[in-house]
Design an enzyme around this catalytic site. Sequence first.
Site, PDB file in Angstrom:
ATOM      1  CG  ASP A  43      -1.799   1.272   1.283  1.00  0.00           C
ATOM      2  OD1 ASP A  43      -2.349   1.651   0.235  1.00  0.00           O
ATOM      3  OD2 ASP A  43      -1.903   1.901   2.346  1.00  0.00           O
ATOM      4  CB  SER A  44       0.202   4.747  -0.911  1.00  0.00           C
ATOM      5  OG  SER A  44      -1.014   4.883  -0.202  1.00  0.00           O
ATOM      6  CB  CYS A  61      -2.889   0.914  -2.615  1.00  0.00           C
ATOM      7  SG  CYS A  61      -2.819   2.655  -3.060  1.00  0.00           S
ATOM      8  CD  GLU A  94      -2.302   8.673   6.115  1.00  0.00           C
ATOM      9  OE1 GLU A  94      -1.356   9.461   6.216  1.00  0.00           O
ATOM     10  OE2 GLU A  94      -2.273   7.634   5.438  1.00  0.00           O
ATOM     11  CB  CYS A 119      -9.774   5.262  -1.011  1.00  0.00           C
ATOM     12  SG  CYS A 119      -8.333   5.769  -0.038  1.00  0.00           S
ATOM     13  CG  HIS A 140      -6.657   5.913   3.974  1.00  0.00           C
ATOM     14  ND1 HIS A 140      -5.748   5.426   3.079  1.00  0.00           N
ATOM     15  CD2 HIS A 140      -5.934   6.567   4.923  1.00  0.00           C
ATOM     16  CE1 HIS A 140      -4.531   5.784   3.452  1.00  0.00           C
ATOM     17  NE2 HIS A 140      -4.618   6.474   4.575  1.00  0.00           N
TER      18      HIS A 140
HETATM   19  N1  DGL Z   1      -4.451   3.669  -0.078  1.00  0.00           N
HETATM   20  C1  DGL Z   1      -4.736   4.600  -1.124  1.00  0.00           C
HETATM   21  C2  DGL Z   1      -5.881   4.072  -2.014  1.00  0.00           C
HETATM   22  O1  DGL Z   1      -6.484   3.042  -1.725  1.00  0.00           O
HETATM   23  C3  DGL Z   1      -5.124   5.958  -0.619  1.00  0.00           C
HETATM   24  C4  DGL Z   1      -4.070   6.742   0.094  1.00  0.00           C
HETATM   25  C5  DGL Z   1      -3.160   7.556  -0.779  1.00  0.00           C
HETATM   26  O2  DGL Z   1      -3.604   8.518  -1.426  1.00  0.00           O
HETATM   27  O3  DGL Z   1      -1.973   7.210  -0.817  1.00  0.00           O
HETATM   28  O4  DGL Z   1      -6.152   4.675  -3.016  1.00  0.00           O
END
Ligand code: DGL
Length: 277
Positions: free
Chosen positions: A13-14, A76, A154, A186, A188
């Site tokens: 993931d990012s 992600c 976050e 997303c 998150h």
């Molecule tokens: N985890 C990223 C997603 O699912 C979102 C967070 C980011 O922008 O890095 O798109």
Amino acid sequence: MSDVIDRPIGVFDSGFGGLTVLRSLVEQMPNEDFVYLGDTARAPYGPRTIAEVRRFALEGLDLLVDRGVKALVIACNSASSAVLRDARERYDIPITEVVLPAAGRAVAATRHRRVGVVATESTINSMSYDDAFAIAPQIALTKAACPRFVEFVEAGITGGDELLGVAREYLQPMIDAEVDTLILGCTHYPLLSGVISYVLGNGVTLVSSAESCADATYAHLTQAGLLRHRPREAHHTFLTTGDASDFQGIGRRLLGGFVRDVRQVSLTGSEETPAGR
Ligand code: DGL
């Protein structure tokens, strides 16, 4: 084959959002070891160009493959949208991403053929959900980028007037389009499902990319004969390109005590620093 089965599964993931996917993976596959890599030093990916997200994500996936993982989960939406086709050509292990499983779940769930997707700007711009729904032209798809949602998660904020106001604004197109199913596009966003449900009401089914991705991973491992089904104590490793102590702190706050054994890695070098050094 038995030694391949014993290898861990790599989850990329990012940053922290993929921990919602990891939680679903651990619930469904408690006997598996996971190596989670969050590219927190370069997150968020959402506002970045697709070319940049693609380059960063392939660097992260290469690192996981070099560590000998038996399968990859791209946890992600932004990274999945940018690299899916390249990743399938580049690696010869099972790969699960988050876009197609969530789209499939939404197609099955919608009652009136009106589906919404909320995601980062990068995911929306990539048109990955438009491509995923091309097989279901009878469904009307409404999309909205919700860049500030990641900031709230976050910061540990999942309620309050400011978030509620932002959620009402972002979700208005979904209300106008009368969607009956909304993809949380997303990783998150499952942490904001309380406020999203509150704004949209019970009539809208939320599809979490975390759960549908875990279902798809289970299926891929089973089909490849790579699922560990005997009870054992699993061991998970967490890698971050940012500060290991920060990752442990935020990860625990968001997802509880199973975030430990965090190490810092570089995606351009090979150094590795445990949390607390
Ligand atoms: N985890 C990223 C997603 O699912 C979102 C967070 C980011 O922008 O890095 O798109």
